[in-house]
Motif scaffolding. Structure first.
Motif, PDB file in Angstrom:
ATOM      1  N   LEU A 241     -68.446 -26.786  10.604  1.00 35.45           N
ATOM      2  CA  LEU A 241     -69.871 -26.988  10.283  1.00 35.45           C
ATOM      3  C   LEU A 241     -70.558 -27.602  11.712  1.00 35.45           C
ATOM      4  N   VAL A 242     -69.636 -28.206  12.659  1.00 35.35           N
ATOM      5  CA  VAL A 242     -70.410 -28.660  13.637  1.00 35.35           C
ATOM      6  C   VAL A 242     -69.675 -28.071  15.023  1.00 35.35           C
ATOM      7  N   ASP A 243     -70.744 -27.488  15.963  1.00 40.44           N
ATOM      8  CA  ASP A 243     -70.137 -27.150  17.059  1.00 40.44           C
ATOM      9  C   ASP A 243     -70.108 -27.892  18.352  1.00 40.44           C
ATOM     10  N   ALA A 244     -70.731 -29.012  18.316  1.00 37.76           N
ATOM     11  CA  ALA A 244     -70.716 -29.878  19.368  1.00 37.76           C
ATOM     12  C   ALA A 244     -71.121 -31.446  18.882  1.00 37.76           C
ATOM     13  N   LEU A 245     -70.718 -32.363  19.685  1.00 40.34           N
ATOM     14  CA  LEU A 245     -70.770 -33.940  19.113  1.00 40.34           C
ATOM     15  C   LEU A 245     -71.518 -34.752  20.235  1.00 40.34           C
ATOM     16  N   GLY A 246     -72.217 -35.457  19.666  1.00 43.66           N
ATOM     17  CA  GLY A 246     -73.307 -36.261  20.678  1.00 43.66           C
ATOM     18  C   GLY A 246     -72.828 -37.697  20.476  1.00 43.66           C
ATOM     19  N   PHE A 247     -72.808 -38.388  21.557  1.00 38.92           N
ATOM     20  CA  PHE A 247     -72.558 -39.917  21.484  1.00 38.92           C
ATOM     21  C   PHE A 247     -73.735 -40.663  22.266  1.00 38.92           C
ATOM     22  N   ASN A 248     -73.991 -41.694  21.566  1.00 41.80           N
ATOM     23  CA  ASN A 248     -75.164 -42.612  22.049  1.00 41.80           C
ATOM     24  C   ASN A 248     -74.669 -43.987  22.647  1.00 41.80           C
ATOM     25  N   TYR A 249     -74.955 -44.250  23.621  1.00 42.73           N
ATOM     26  CA  TYR A 249     -74.307 -45.426  24.549  1.00 42.73           C
ATOM     27  C   TYR A 249     -75.208 -46.038  25.121  1.00 42.73           C
ATOM     28  N   TYR A 250     -75.493 -47.426  24.987  1.00 47.25           N
ATOM     29  CA  TYR A 250     -76.168 -48.623  25.777  1.00 47.25           C
ATOM     30  C   TYR A 250     -75.459 -49.783  26.098  1.00 47.25           C
ATOM     31  N   TYR A 251     -76.118 -50.784  26.728  1.00 45.06           N
ATOM     32  CA  TYR A 251     -75.806 -51.755  27.515  1.00 45.06           C
ATOM     33  C   TYR A 251     -75.055 -52.845  26.304  1.00 45.06           C
ATOM     34  N   ASN A 252     -75.342 -52.554  24.974  1.00 42.77           N
ATOM     35  CA  ASN A 252     -74.998 -53.549  23.901  1.00 42.77           C
ATOM     36  C   ASN A 252     -74.098 -52.891  23.119  1.00 42.77           C
ATOM     37  N   ASN A 253     -73.657 -51.844  23.602  1.00 45.51           N
ATOM     38  CA  ASN A 253     -72.430 -51.061  22.418  1.00 45.51           C
ATOM     39  C   ASN A 253     -71.110 -51.529  22.477  1.00 45.51           C
ATOM     40  N   LYS A 284     -60.024 -37.061  20.172  1.00 46.37           N
ATOM     41  CA  LYS A 284     -59.851 -37.172  18.693  1.00 46.37           C
ATOM     42  C   LYS A 284     -60.340 -35.973  17.881  1.00 46.37           C
ATOM     43  N   TYR A 285     -61.515 -35.251  18.600  1.00 42.37           N
ATOM     44  CA  TYR A 285     -62.250 -34.177  17.824  1.00 42.37           C
ATOM     45  C   TYR A 285     -62.023 -32.778  18.612  1.00 42.37           C
ATOM     46  N   ASN A 286     -61.600 -32.775  19.782  1.00 44.81           N
ATOM     47  CA  ASN A 286     -61.554 -31.454  20.503  1.00 44.81           C
ATOM     48  C   ASN A 286     -62.770 -30.579  20.397  1.00 44.81           C
ATOM     49  N   LYS A 287     -64.076 -31.241  20.442  1.00 43.11           N
ATOM     50  CA  LYS A 287     -65.264 -30.377  20.542  1.00 43.11           C
ATOM     51  C   LYS A 287     -66.086 -30.771  21.662  1.00 43.11           C
ATOM     52  N   PRO A 288     -66.874 -29.735  22.176  1.00 44.05           N
ATOM     53  CA  PRO A 288     -67.620 -30.190  23.389  1.00 44.05           C
ATOM     54  C   PRO A 288     -68.577 -31.285  22.994  1.00 44.05           C
ATOM     55  N   ILE A 289     -68.975 -32.102  23.908  1.00 47.87           N
ATOM     56  CA  ILE A 289     -69.592 -33.556  23.843  1.00 47.87           C
ATOM     57  C   ILE A 289     -70.819 -33.712  24.698  1.00 47.87           C
ATOM     58  N   ILE A 290     -71.625 -34.397  24.286  1.00 49.64           N
ATOM     59  CA  ILE A 290     -72.984 -34.487  25.377  1.00 49.64           C
ATOM     60  C   ILE A 290     -73.261 -36.266  24.937  1.00 49.64           C
ATOM     61  N   LEU A 291     -73.469 -36.695  26.165  1.00 52.45           N
ATOM     62  CA  LEU A 291     -74.095 -38.279  25.790  1.00 52.45           C
ATOM     63  C   LEU A 291     -75.499 -37.817  25.438  1.00 52.45           C
ATOM     64  N   THR A 292     -75.792 -38.220  24.451  1.00 50.48           N
ATOM     65  CA  THR A 292     -77.086 -37.824  23.624  1.00 50.48           C
ATOM     66  C   THR A 292     -78.302 -39.001  23.770  1.00 50.48           C
ATOM     67  N   GLU A 293     -77.941 -40.128  24.186  1.00 49.75           N
ATOM     68  CA  GLU A 293     -78.804 -41.169  24.473  1.00 49.75           C
ATOM     69  C   GLU A 293     -78.059 -42.245  25.425  1.00 49.75           C
ATOM     70  N   THR A 294     -78.713 -42.530  26.434  1.00 50.71           N
ATOM     71  CA  THR A 294     -78.247 -43.629  27.140  1.00 50.71           C
ATOM     72  C   THR A 294     -79.565 -44.105  28.131  1.00 50.71           C
ATOM     73  N   GLY A 295     -79.571 -45.493  28.472  1.00 52.22           N
ATOM     74  CA  GLY A 295     -80.836 -45.928  29.142  1.00 52.22           C
ATOM     75  C   GLY A 295     -80.646 -47.191  29.070  1.00 52.22           C
ATOM     76  N   HIS A 296     -81.491 -48.010  29.851  1.00 55.46           N
ATOM     77  CA  HIS A 296     -81.663 -49.550  29.980  1.00 55.46           C
ATOM     78  C   HIS A 296     -82.913 -49.998  30.293  1.00 55.46           C
ATOM     79  N   PHE A 297     -83.327 -51.226  30.110  1.00 60.68           N
ATOM     80  CA  PHE A 297     -84.540 -51.897  30.118  1.00 60.68           C
ATOM     81  C   PHE A 297     -84.729 -52.650  31.294  1.00 60.68           C
ATOM     82  N   GLY A 298     -85.887 -52.680  31.880  1.00 58.19           N
ATOM     83  CA  GLY A 298     -86.354 -53.593  32.808  1.00 58.19           C
ATOM     84  C   GLY A 298     -86.008 -52.990  34.243  1.00 58.19           C
ATOM     85  N   LYS A 299     -85.785 -53.939  35.119  1.00 58.38           N
ATOM     86  CA  LYS A 299     -85.520 -53.547  36.561  1.00 58.38           C
ATOM     87  C   LYS A 299     -84.294 -52.893  36.900  1.00 58.38           C
ATOM     88  N   ASP A 300     -83.136 -53.032  35.990  1.00 56.51           N
ATOM     89  CA  ASP A 300     -81.797 -52.516  36.226  1.00 56.51           C
ATOM     90  C   ASP A 300     -81.665 -51.187  35.802  1.00 56.51           C
TER      91      ASP A 300
END
Length: 390
Positions: A241-253, A284-300
């Motif tokens: 059913l799924v062709d690719a996986l996305g993972f969202n990763y932030y500073y507080n993950n 774990k899944y052996n499918k293409p992946i994308i880092l679908t969300e990442t970013g930070h706040f403020g000056k860093d």
């Protein structure tokens, strides 16, 4: 992945994500961050600005609550400027069909939720096929793990519940599975993504054993496992059913089992490197992946992007099939529960008139990081052409 129908290459490794949350917040108010940031009326300018940075892929949201004018009746005309701008600037769009919001009269456990959601997905796909010659990239429901926790355990949005996270998750997965099957029936070549947060829970002390810690960390994969048919087989999930996986990763993950967030920057080196987390998820899944969300706040923000880029470069060297990094969001956004408080998290911040104000260190960081992945883009496109020829 079926080599006769390979995953098409994306137009750029770096991508730009636009906030599209349209849920009801803790004050009971409907929000729509596409409109709050004026992206819906400045989409052409926003795409042109991204194109100048070498970004040719975006994440956008359909906003179910805005387009379903009455049950089973939809008006997608507000999305026409998105398709027009995408054609003009040769932008590839990955569409979130349900980012976080539902129509006013629905919750995931409603008896008609599945049928309404399937109808919504079917009719949007038909609209997409009429107005774009691009192969559809679709995320039917974004971050089921987070959404079910936020709405079912933390009273963050409808149904404002506690102790109901699993029930919400189960029903969201049911809706997503049925929607994917309907989408694939209409357009077998549609690219379907499952997107979830990528987290790591650490032991704070010796009051938790390794087995319990492993169980806590495994919860992040429940929704993907259900969609892929590894759990709750009665819902009809399947690996295909799924062709690719996305993972969202932030500073507080990353946090410990006492729910204390591990600080970033990681001066004490307590974090598990992102490349290792991606390695675990990929194998774990052996499918293409994308880092679908990442970013930070403020000056860093710039330092965060540099660290993430270095980790993604390591992931590629570990032979992970990583297809891209989505900077999220590229335009600053207000807080869900206080629309007067902005996050200072975009490549562009906003002034009181919603004008885009570039954060120059972030732009410089993006400029420096882009060459890290240029050769990967070329190799990937060559591989896809070879697969098609075969």
């Amino acid at each position: 992945m079926n080599l006769k129908n390979p995953l098409p290459p994306l137009n750029s490794f770096f991508m730009g994500g636009f906030e599209c949350a349209d849920h009801i917040n803790r004050s009971g108010e409907r929000i729509n961050l596409q409109r709050e940031t004026h992206h819906h009326i400045r989409v052409a300018d926003d795409y042109e600005a991204l194109k100048r940075l070498g970004i040719s892929v975006v994440r956008e949201g359909v906003c179910w609550s805005a387009v379903e004018v009455k049950p089973y009746i939809f008006d997608f005309s507000a999305l026409l400027p998105f398709f027009k701008a995408a054609r003009k600037y040769k932008i590839q769009i990955i569409w979130d069909l349900c980012h976080f919001g539902y129509p006013e009269d629905l919750v995931p456990t409603h008896p008609l939720f599945v049928s309404r959601f399937v109808s919504f997905c079917e009719q949007f796909l038909q609209f997409h096929l009429r107005h774009s010659n691009q192969r559809p990239w679709l995320i039917p429901i974004n971050e089921i793990s987070f959404l079910s926790w936020h709405s079912g355990d933390m009273r963050g949005t409808v149904p404002f519940a506690v102790n109901s996270g699993w029930d919400i998750k189960y029903h969201l997965c049911k809706a997503k599975i049925e929607a994917i099957k309907a989408i694939k029936t209409i357009e077998p070549c549609a690219v379907i993504m499952a997107v979830e947060p990528l987290v790591k829970i650490h032991a704070a002390d010796d009051t938790i054993d390794s087995q319990k810690l492993e169980e806590l960390n495994s919860l992040q994969f429940q929704a993907m496992d259900i969609i892929l048919g590894r759990k709750c087989p009665e819902l009809g999930g399947d690996e295909n059913l799924v062709d690719a996986l996305g993972f969202n990763y932030y500073y507080n993950n990353q946090w410990n089992h006492l729910n204390v967030t591990l600080p970033w920057p990681d001066v004490e080196k307590k974090h598990t490197p992102l490349s290792h987390l991606l390695f675990e998820a990929y194998f774990k899944y052996n499918k293409p992946i994308i880092l679908t969300e990442t970013g930070h706040f403020g000056k860093d923000r710039d330092l965060w992007l540099e660290e993430i880029s270095a980790e993604c470069k390591k992931a590629l060297e570990m032979e992970i099939d990583l297809r891209g990094i989505c900077i999220y969001p590229v335009i600053d956004r207000p807080d869900w529960d206080n629309l007067n408080s902005y996050s200072n998290c975009g490549i562009w911040d906003l002034d009181v008139h919603k004008n885009r104000i570039p954060f120059l260190p972030y732009l410089k960081s993006l400029q420096n990081c882009t060459p890290l992945f240029t050769n990967n883009d070329k190799k990937l496109k060559s591989k896809e052409i070879s697969a098609i020829d075969a």
